[in-house]
Design a protein around this motif. Structure first.
Motif, PDB file in Angstrom:
ATOM      1  N   PRO A  36       0.834  -1.199   0.000  1.00 17.47           N
ATOM      2  CA  PRO A  36       0.000   0.000   0.000  1.00 17.47           C
ATOM      3  C   PRO A  36       0.872   1.254   0.000  1.00 17.47           C
ATOM      4  CG  PRO A  36      -0.648  -1.522   1.747  1.00 17.47           C
ATOM      5  CD  PRO A  36       0.627  -2.037   1.159  1.00 17.47           C
ATOM      6  N   ALA A  37       0.338   2.321  -0.486  1.00 16.08           N
ATOM      7  CA  ALA A  37       1.088   3.570  -0.597  1.00 16.08           C
ATOM      8  C   ALA A  37       1.482   4.136   0.758  1.00 16.08           C
ATOM      9  CB  ALA A  37       0.260   4.595  -1.368  1.00 16.08           C
ATOM     10  N   ASN A  38       0.761   3.765   1.836  1.00 14.36           N
ATOM     11  CA  ASN A  38       1.051   4.372   3.132  1.00 14.36           C
ATOM     12  C   ASN A  38       2.075   3.601   3.971  1.00 14.36           C
ATOM     13  OD1 ASN A  38      -0.753   2.314   3.622  1.00 14.36           O
ATOM     14  ND2 ASN A  38      -2.285   3.596   4.604  1.00 14.36           N
ATOM     15  N   ILE A  39       2.607   2.486   3.475  1.00 16.47           N
ATOM     16  CA  ILE A  39       3.652   1.773   4.210  1.00 16.47           C
ATOM     17  C   ILE A  39       4.895   2.669   4.280  1.00 16.47           C
ATOM     18  CG2 ILE A  39       5.198  -0.243   4.220  1.00 16.47           C
ATOM     19  CD1 ILE A  39       2.267  -0.883   4.887  1.00 16.47           C
ATOM     20  N   GLY A  40       5.465   2.793   5.475  1.00 18.28           N
ATOM     21  CA  GLY A  40       6.623   3.647   5.665  1.00 18.28           C
ATOM     22  C   GLY A  40       6.269   5.104   5.925  1.00 18.28           C
ATOM     23  N   GLN A  41       4.996   5.425   5.873  1.00 15.07           N
ATOM     24  CA  GLN A  41       4.529   6.797   6.113  1.00 15.07           C
ATOM     25  C   GLN A  41       4.056   6.938   7.564  1.00 15.07           C
ATOM     26  OE1 GLN A  41       4.634   9.157   3.584  1.00 15.07           O
ATOM     27  NE2 GLN A  41       5.659   7.521   2.474  1.00 15.07           N
ATOM     28  N   ILE A  42       4.058   8.157   8.060  1.00 13.34           N
ATOM     29  CA  ILE A  42       3.512   8.438   9.385  1.00 13.34           C
ATOM     30  C   ILE A  42       1.996   8.240   9.311  1.00 13.34           C
ATOM     31  CG2 ILE A  42       3.121  10.247  11.107  1.00 13.34           C
ATOM     32  CD1 ILE A  42       5.988   9.205  11.060  1.00 13.34           C
ATOM     33  N   THR A 152      -6.212  -4.280   8.621  1.00 13.34           N
ATOM     34  CA  THR A 152      -5.440  -4.068   9.839  1.00 13.34           C
ATOM     35  C   THR A 152      -4.094  -3.445   9.505  1.00 13.34           C
ATOM     36  OG1 THR A 152      -6.520  -5.989  10.833  1.00 13.34           O
ATOM     37  CG2 THR A 152      -4.492  -5.226  11.885  1.00 13.34           C
ATOM     38  N   PHE A 153      -3.742  -2.423  10.276  1.00  9.31           N
ATOM     39  CA  PHE A 153      -2.467  -1.732  10.119  1.00  9.31           C
ATOM     40  C   PHE A 153      -1.616  -1.979  11.356  1.00  9.31           C
ATOM     41  CE2 PHE A 153      -5.503   0.389   7.496  1.00  9.31           C
ATOM     42  CZ  PHE A 153      -4.806   0.784   6.371  1.00  9.31           C
ATOM     43  N   VAL A 154      -0.324  -2.185  11.149  1.00  9.25           N
ATOM     44  CA  VAL A 154       0.629  -2.268  12.245  1.00  9.25           C
ATOM     45  C   VAL A 154       1.402  -0.957  12.216  1.00  9.25           C
ATOM     46  CG1 VAL A 154       2.578  -3.501  13.250  1.00  9.25           C
ATOM     47  CG2 VAL A 154       0.785  -4.774  12.041  1.00  9.25           C
ATOM     48  N   ILE A 155       1.365  -0.254  13.342  1.00 10.07           N
ATOM     49  CA  ILE A 155       2.014   1.053  13.458  1.00 10.07           C
ATOM     50  C   ILE A 155       3.066   0.951  14.560  1.00 10.07           C
ATOM     51  CG2 ILE A 155       1.635   3.501  13.956  1.00 10.07           C
ATOM     52  CD1 ILE A 155      -1.295   3.060  12.990  1.00 10.07           C
ATOM     53  N   ASP A 156       4.294   1.352  14.251  1.00 11.98           N
ATOM     54  CA  ASP A 156       5.359   1.245  15.262  1.00 11.98           C
ATOM     55  C   ASP A 156       5.226   2.350  16.311  1.00 11.98           C
ATOM     56  OD1 ASP A 156       6.601   3.573  14.251  1.00 11.98           O
ATOM     57  OD2 ASP A 156       8.180   2.466  13.226  1.00 11.98           O
ATOM     58  N   VAL A 162       3.944   0.216   9.343  1.00 11.36           N
ATOM     59  CA  VAL A 162       4.945  -0.741   8.874  1.00 11.36           C
ATOM     60  C   VAL A 162       4.317  -1.928   8.134  1.00 11.36           C
ATOM     61  CG1 VAL A 162       6.656  -0.105  10.596  1.00 11.36           C
ATOM     62  CG2 VAL A 162       5.049  -1.935  11.104  1.00 11.36           C
ATOM     63  N   HIS A 163       2.989  -2.100   8.263  1.00 18.46           N
ATOM     64  CA  HIS A 163       2.348  -3.223   7.568  1.00 18.46           C
ATOM     65  C   HIS A 163       0.851  -2.965   7.458  1.00 18.46           C
ATOM     66  CE1 HIS A 163       1.990  -7.370   6.148  1.00 18.46           C
ATOM     67  NE2 HIS A 163       0.864  -7.409   6.841  1.00 18.46           N
ATOM     68  N   LYS A 179       6.599  -8.058  16.123  1.00 22.11           N
ATOM     69  CA  LYS A 179       8.048  -8.277  16.289  1.00 22.11           C
ATOM     70  C   LYS A 179       8.815  -7.500  15.218  1.00 22.11           C
ATOM     71  CE  LYS A 179       7.775 -12.840  18.368  1.00 22.11           C
ATOM     72  NZ  LYS A 179       7.887 -14.281  18.114  1.00 22.11           N
ATOM     73  N   LYS A 180       8.331  -7.542  13.982  1.00 20.90           N
ATOM     74  CA  LYS A 180       8.968  -6.801  12.896  1.00 20.90           C
ATOM     75  C   LYS A 180       8.915  -5.296  13.165  1.00 20.90           C
ATOM     76  CE  LYS A 180       8.032 -10.090   9.200  1.00 20.90           C
ATOM     77  NZ  LYS A 180       7.276 -10.326   7.957  1.00 20.90           N
ATOM     78  N   ALA A 181       7.786  -4.836  13.670  1.00 18.55           N
ATOM     79  CA  ALA A 181       7.626  -3.399  13.962  1.00 18.55           C
ATOM     80  C   ALA A 181       8.577  -2.965  15.068  1.00 18.55           C
ATOM     81  CB  ALA A 181       6.186  -3.095  14.359  1.00 18.55           C
ATOM     82  N   GLN A 182       8.775  -3.818  16.068  1.00 22.36           N
ATOM     83  CA  GLN A 182       9.670  -3.477  17.166  1.00 22.36           C
ATOM     84  C   GLN A 182      11.121  -3.460  16.706  1.00 22.36           C
ATOM     85  OE1 GLN A 182       8.287  -6.500  19.861  1.00 22.36           O
ATOM     86  NE2 GLN A 182       6.893  -5.084  20.908  1.00 22.36           N
TER      87      GLN A 182
END
Length: 185
Positions: A36-42, A152-156, A162-163, A179-182
């Motif tokens: 998705p376009a928002n991966i890596g974005q705030i 579902t979004f994973v936000i660090d 991040v996902h 775990k990946k987000a951490q």
């Protein structure tokens, strides 16, 4: 004259073959693998009405909460609806993940295209105890690019997405994604 027909025929066959090859390749791709376009974005700010879970954010006053109220821990942000069949599949999985990780990861569910009474009824039926809100105007879902539920979004912990997972999630899947987000934090 014969040569130009042969050349034209070969050129047409080559172009048609290339076109068919590109189409075939495109049809074999898994659309879920396109990031998705928002991966890596705030993560975009939102404000949603409370459904339940106010006890987890005692400093928040009023009938709504915002993304800013949730900052500081990794977060599972789940868009769902009471009428969604797949949301029923993942309801107990999200709750199991929440019970296991409530000290280190927030779980936040945002109901879309729903009403408060139905969202509460669904949450009570499936034993949801984590933070739940209702996107009354649809703005949060639009800002996150939600095209259906569940998503579902994973936000660090720094607020970066991040996902994104389209479709129902499992507690085990969420364990791995967090775990990946951490690691990225």
């Amino acid at each position: 004259m014969k040569r130009s027909h042969v050349f034209t025929s070969v050129a047409i066959i080559a172009v048609a073959s290339a076109f068919i090859g590109i189409l075939t390749y495109g049809l074999m791709l898994d659309p879920k693998k396109v990031p998705p376009a928002n991966i890596g974005q705030i993560a975009k700010p939102f404000q949603v009405s409370w459904v339940k879970g106010q006890e987890f954010l005692p400093r928040v006053q009023g009938d709504s909460f915002t993304l800013a109220d949730l900052r500081g821990k990794p977060m599972i942000l789940n868009f769902w609806a009471s009428w969604c069949v797949s949301c029923r599949q993942e309801a107990t999985e999200l709750e199991a993940f929440w019970k296991k990780h409530k000290d280190d990861t927030l779980v936040v569910g945002i109901a879309i295209q729903d009403d408060t009474a139905e969202a509460k009824k669904f949450a009570d039926y499936y034993g949801k105890t984590y933070i739940l809100g209702l996107d009354t105007d649809g703005r949060a879902a639009i800002d996150y690019g939600v095209s259906g539920v569940p998503e579902t979004f994973v936000i660090d912990s720094q607020g970066t997405i991040v996902h994104k997972e389209v479709g129902p999630v499992t507690a085990e899947m969420l364990d791995e994604l967090v775990k990946k987000a951490q690691k990225k934090s």
